[in-house]
Design a protein around this motif. Sequence first.
Motif, PDB file in Angstrom:
ATOM      1  N   GLN A   1       4.512  47.461  13.019  1.00  0.00           N
ATOM      2  CA  GLN A   1       4.482  48.525  14.022  1.00  0.00           C
ATOM      3  C   GLN A   1       3.775  49.758  13.469  1.00  0.00           C
ATOM      4  N   PHE A   2       4.019  50.077  12.212  1.00  0.00           N
ATOM      5  CA  PHE A   2       3.351  51.221  11.590  1.00  0.00           C
ATOM      6  C   PHE A   2       1.846  50.979  11.524  1.00  0.00           C
ATOM      7  N   GLN A   3       1.435  49.747  11.166  1.00  0.00           N
ATOM      8  CA  GLN A   3       0.000  49.431  11.096  1.00  0.00           C
ATOM      9  C   GLN A   3      -0.647  49.551  12.469  1.00  0.00           C
ATOM     10  N   ARG A   4       0.070  49.054  13.524  1.00  0.00           N
ATOM     11  CA  ARG A   4      -0.474  49.159  14.887  1.00  0.00           C
ATOM     12  C   ARG A   4      -0.608  50.621  15.300  1.00  0.00           C
ATOM     13  N   ASN A   5       0.374  51.442  14.992  1.00  0.00           N
ATOM     14  CA  ASN A   5       0.314  52.866  15.348  1.00  0.00           C
ATOM     15  C   ASN A   5      -0.791  53.567  14.574  1.00  0.00           C
ATOM     16  N   LYS A   6      -1.022  53.168  13.339  1.00  0.00           N
ATOM     17  CA  LYS A   6      -2.070  53.754  12.510  1.00  0.00           C
ATOM     18  C   LYS A   6      -3.443  53.402  13.062  1.00  0.00           C
ATOM     19  N   ILE A   7      -3.605  52.152  13.529  1.00  0.00           N
ATOM     20  CA  ILE A   7      -4.903  51.712  14.070  1.00  0.00           C
ATOM     21  C   ILE A   7      -5.175  52.385  15.410  1.00  0.00           C
ATOM     22  N   SER A   8      -4.149  52.523  16.244  1.00  0.00           N
ATOM     23  CA  SER A   8      -4.355  53.108  17.569  1.00  0.00           C
ATOM     24  C   SER A   8      -4.563  54.618  17.515  1.00  0.00           C
TER      25      SER A   8
ATOM     26  N   PHE B   1      10.137  54.650  -8.169  1.00  0.00           N
ATOM     27  CA  PHE B   1       8.924  55.000  -7.450  1.00  0.00           C
ATOM     28  C   PHE B   1       9.273  55.580  -6.093  1.00  0.00           C
ATOM     29  N   LYS B   2       8.440  56.485  -5.644  1.00  0.00           N
ATOM     30  CA  LYS B   2       8.484  56.882  -4.249  1.00  0.00           C
ATOM     31  C   LYS B   2       7.045  56.956  -3.764  1.00  0.00           C
ATOM     32  N   PHE B   3       6.880  56.637  -2.497  1.00  0.00           N
ATOM     33  CA  PHE B   3       5.539  56.569  -1.941  1.00  0.00           C
ATOM     34  C   PHE B   3       5.633  56.674  -0.434  1.00  0.00           C
ATOM     35  N   ARG B   4       4.526  56.888   0.193  1.00  0.00           N
ATOM     36  CA  ARG B   4       4.454  56.961   1.648  1.00  0.00           C
ATOM     37  C   ARG B   4       4.194  55.558   2.189  1.00  0.00           C
ATOM     38  N   PHE B   5       4.503  55.381   3.452  1.00  0.00           N
ATOM     39  CA  PHE B   5       4.284  54.082   4.076  1.00  0.00           C
ATOM     40  C   PHE B   5       2.796  53.726   4.092  1.00  0.00           C
ATOM     41  N   GLU B   6       1.952  54.732   4.114  1.00  0.00           N
ATOM     42  CA  GLU B   6       0.495  54.495   4.121  1.00  0.00           C
ATOM     43  C   GLU B   6       0.015  53.887   2.805  1.00  0.00           C
TER      44      GLU B   6
END
Length: 175
Positions: A167-174, A104-109
């Motif tokens: 950290q990715f979730q925080r950057n996505k929310i901000s 599988f490959k996927f994006r962090f999102e």
Amino acid sequence: MVPAESDEPKLILTYPHKSGFNTIGWPSMVSSSLIVLSILKHLISNGSDFSDTMIIVAVLIYGPILIFFMGSYLFLNGVKLEIDENNTVKYYTYGSRGQSVLHFKFRFEDIEQVTVRKYPFDCSKVTVTIRNPICCVWHEKKLNKQVSVNIIADRKASESFRRHMEQFQRNKISA
């Protein structure tokens, strides 16, 4: 000038090859097998009804235990998760000849949930639930369902993965 993108992943989750289990696993399996074989040889040469019963008991008890430990020793290293610089995640499994196969490959999102459970020998089991990954086994095909994958990894690497995800979730929310 634009810097060239490296092919090196920034984080790899895989079973630690120098763990305590690998250090003591193989020698203990070999030594216990030799001990049981010498006991069985002695019982066979004895030739009484009691020795026949003990041979059956030893084979019925020790055989499945040995098969379990050999299987877990050989197949714990079967998966790997790589995170690239552009937040692309690749999930590999190992074939019977040690060659890795991209599943599988996927994006962090696309990661919906990450669960980390502590295991012995300084390891953690990381369960990642993925939404609509791209299956790369025979040809690339987007799956329209949720897939869950498990990786047994070093505790430090799994904590680093969890922090990277937070950290990715925080950057996505901000954003």
